[in-house]
Design a protein around this motif. Structure first.
Motif, PDB file in Angstrom:
ATOM      1  N   LEU A  74      37.424 -24.458  46.327  1.00 24.00           N
ATOM      2  CA  LEU A  74      38.452 -23.440  46.114  1.00 24.00           C
ATOM      3  C   LEU A  74      38.746 -22.689  47.407  1.00 24.00           C
ATOM      4  N   ALA A  75      37.681 -22.304  48.118  1.00 22.60           N
ATOM      5  CA  ALA A  75      37.857 -21.615  49.398  1.00 22.60           C
ATOM      6  C   ALA A  75      38.515 -22.526  50.430  1.00 22.60           C
ATOM      7  N   ASP A  76      38.057 -23.772  50.506  1.00 25.09           N
ATOM      8  CA  ASP A  76      38.638 -24.711  51.463  1.00 25.09           C
ATOM      9  C   ASP A  76      40.084 -25.027  51.132  1.00 25.09           C
ATOM     10  N   TYR A 108      43.666 -16.683  55.876  1.00 23.14           N
ATOM     11  CA  TYR A 108      43.013 -17.619  56.806  1.00 23.14           C
ATOM     12  C   TYR A 108      41.561 -17.209  57.054  1.00 23.14           C
ATOM     13  N   THR A 109      41.349 -15.946  57.401  1.00 23.64           N
ATOM     14  CA  THR A 109      40.008 -15.444  57.697  1.00 23.64           C
ATOM     15  C   THR A 109      39.150 -15.379  56.441  1.00 23.64           C
ATOM     16  N   LEU A 110      39.725 -14.898  55.345  1.00 27.62           N
ATOM     17  CA  LEU A 110      38.990 -14.761  54.084  1.00 27.62           C
ATOM     18  C   LEU A 110      38.382 -16.078  53.641  1.00 27.62           C
ATOM     19  N   ASN A 111      39.191 -17.112  53.596  1.00 30.26           N
ATOM     20  CA  ASN A 111      38.729 -18.375  53.036  1.00 30.26           C
ATOM     21  C   ASN A 111      37.896 -19.178  54.026  1.00 30.26           C
ATOM     22  N   PHE A 112      38.171 -19.036  55.307  1.00 26.20           N
ATOM     23  CA  PHE A 112      37.367 -19.748  56.294  1.00 26.20           C
ATOM     24  C   PHE A 112      35.920 -19.286  56.238  1.00 26.20           C
ATOM     25  N   TYR A 113      35.702 -17.982  56.212  1.00 26.18           N
ATOM     26  CA  TYR A 113      34.341 -17.453  56.222  1.00 26.18           C
ATOM     27  C   TYR A 113      33.712 -17.432  54.825  1.00 26.18           C
ATOM     28  N   THR A 114      34.531 -17.414  53.783  1.00 24.64           N
ATOM     29  CA  THR A 114      33.988 -17.558  52.432  1.00 24.64           C
ATOM     30  C   THR A 114      33.328 -18.914  52.263  1.00 24.64           C
ATOM     31  N   MET A 156      34.169 -10.644  48.051  1.00 27.25           N
ATOM     32  CA  MET A 156      34.450  -9.243  48.379  1.00 27.25           C
ATOM     33  C   MET A 156      34.085  -8.921  49.823  1.00 27.25           C
ATOM     34  N   VAL A 157      32.929  -9.418  50.279  1.00 23.17           N
ATOM     35  CA  VAL A 157      32.503  -9.174  51.659  1.00 23.17           C
ATOM     36  C   VAL A 157      33.492  -9.799  52.644  1.00 23.17           C
ATOM     37  N   CYS A 158      33.897 -11.011  52.371  1.00 24.71           N
ATOM     38  CA  CYS A 158      34.833 -11.695  53.272  1.00 24.71           C
ATOM     39  C   CYS A 158      36.207 -11.042  53.243  1.00 24.71           C
ATOM     40  N   LEU A 159      36.565 -10.447  52.114  1.00 20.97           N
ATOM     41  CA  LEU A 159      37.823  -9.697  52.064  1.00 20.97           C
ATOM     42  C   LEU A 159      37.757  -8.485  52.985  1.00 20.97           C
ATOM     43  N   LEU A 160      36.603  -7.810  53.010  1.00 21.77           N
ATOM     44  CA  LEU A 160      36.431  -6.670  53.916  1.00 21.77           C
ATOM     45  C   LEU A 160      36.461  -7.118  55.372  1.00 21.77           C
TER      46      LEU A 160
END
Length: 341
Positions: A74-76, A108-114, A156-160
């Motif tokens: 889902l993240a990818d 881009y940042t949210l899902n890459f690091y999630t 939530m952490v990656c959203l922050l």
């Protein structure tokens, strides 16, 4: 999204290389990055969509591993869906507006690091399943509840972590319109946080957990341990080969090293970035297709959508041919036997 941002003033004001070298690099990046974005987009879209369909309709969420493997594609998938925008902007310029720039930078940042943190959770889950197998089996329901809470916390952490991209992202003009950051003062802190979550934390988890897993498997008896060791080495090797070069050049870029503004260094950033994104294509293979149960469900899906009808006809024809050959061989053998008598 090219990490040199096409709006990096150090790149355009650098005196280490000729202006002709800068022009050659721009032409290279306009061709290379969009092509890589398209390849990662197509392969990642097909692979991760297939994994999601199988987990939703066939495999269900029966274990903690299934929960993590459900969140990983889902993240990818959301990550690769941002790549066509960056591919178009790489060839032409940014035409999607300021709000879209902020949204896509955040996604881009949210899902890459999630996805990277979910890989860390998969590593730790495998550690518990192998090293503490009995305890993991007895507390399976409790671990499922914790797993869902951990996945929600990761998002939530990656959203922050992605908020700086949303806040400071904007459309800039450097020879053309680009989507980048207008406040470079915050970039070192953001880079340090993202590299910790996206590289050093997964790397540390893999080193520690897989070292103990390998030791446990070597002490165990059974044929399957050799296959498990191969999969482990493959996972670690792919992670290191795809993520280490990109994070090293990002570390160098964050320093005041004099060579960071050379054109050759930006070639390195561009190529290693493209290699790092291949992870979104390889994850479905490494974390899903290696499983026997997943492969069985994959063939069920292929059969349900009708792709096996042609294969079944071919198999029937082959079986009939084999039977006729066997019957002919039997009659020949029988004739030979009678002749000898």
């Amino acid at each position: 999204m090219a990490e040199y941002d096409d709006g990096d003033t150090a790149f355009f004001n650098a005196s280490n290389d000729s202006s002709q070298g800068h022009q050659d690099f721009r032409q290279f990046s306009k061709l290379f990055l969009p092509c890589m974005y398209v390849v990662v987009f197509v392969c990642g879209l097909v692979g991760n969509s297939l994994v999601l369909v199988i987990y939703i309709f066939y495999q269900k969420l029966k274990s903690l591993t299934d929960v993590f493997l459900m969140n990983l594609p889902l993240a990818d998938l959301v990550f690769v869906c941002t790549l066509p925008f960056w591919a178009y902007a790489g060839i032409h310029e940014w035409v999607f507006g300021s709000i879209m720039c902020k949204v896509l930078l955040g996604i881009y940042t949210l899902n890459f690091y999630t996805s990277m943190l979910i890989l860390t959770c998969i590593t730790m889950d495998r550690f518990i399943a192998v090293v503490r197998a009995t305890k993991a089996y007895n507390q399976q329901a409790k671990r499922m509840a914790w797993g869902k809470a951990i996945c929600l916390s990761i998002w939530m952490v990656c959203l922050l972590v992605s908020l700086p991209q949303i806040i400071y992202g904007n459309v800039l003009y450097h020879n053309r319109l680009v989507c980048g950051y207008h406040n470079n003062a915050t970039l070192p802190m953001v880079l340090a946080t993202q590299m910790t979550l996206g590289f050093f934390l997964p790397l540390l988890a893999m080193i520690v957990c897989y070292s103990v897993i390998i030791k446990t498997l070597l002490q165990a008896r059974g044929f399957q341990k050799h296959k498990s060791l191969k999969i482990i080495f493959l996972v670690v090797a792919v992670f290191l080969l795809t993520q280490t070069p990109f994070n090293l050049v990002k570390l160098i870029r964050s320093t005041n090293w004099e060579y960071h503004s050379m054109t050759s260094f930006y070639y390195a950033i561009t190529v290693t970035e493209a290699i790092a994104y291949l992870r979104a294509c390889l994850n479905p293979v490494l974390y899903a297709f290696v499983g026997l149960k997943f492969r069985k469900n994959f063939w069920k899906l292929v059969k349900d959508i009708g792709c096996l009808s042609y294969l079944d006809v071919s198999r029937q024809q082959k079986s009939s041919e084999d039977m006729s050959r066997t019957a002919s061989a039997f009659h020949n053998a029988e004739a030979t036997s009678m002749f000898q008598l």
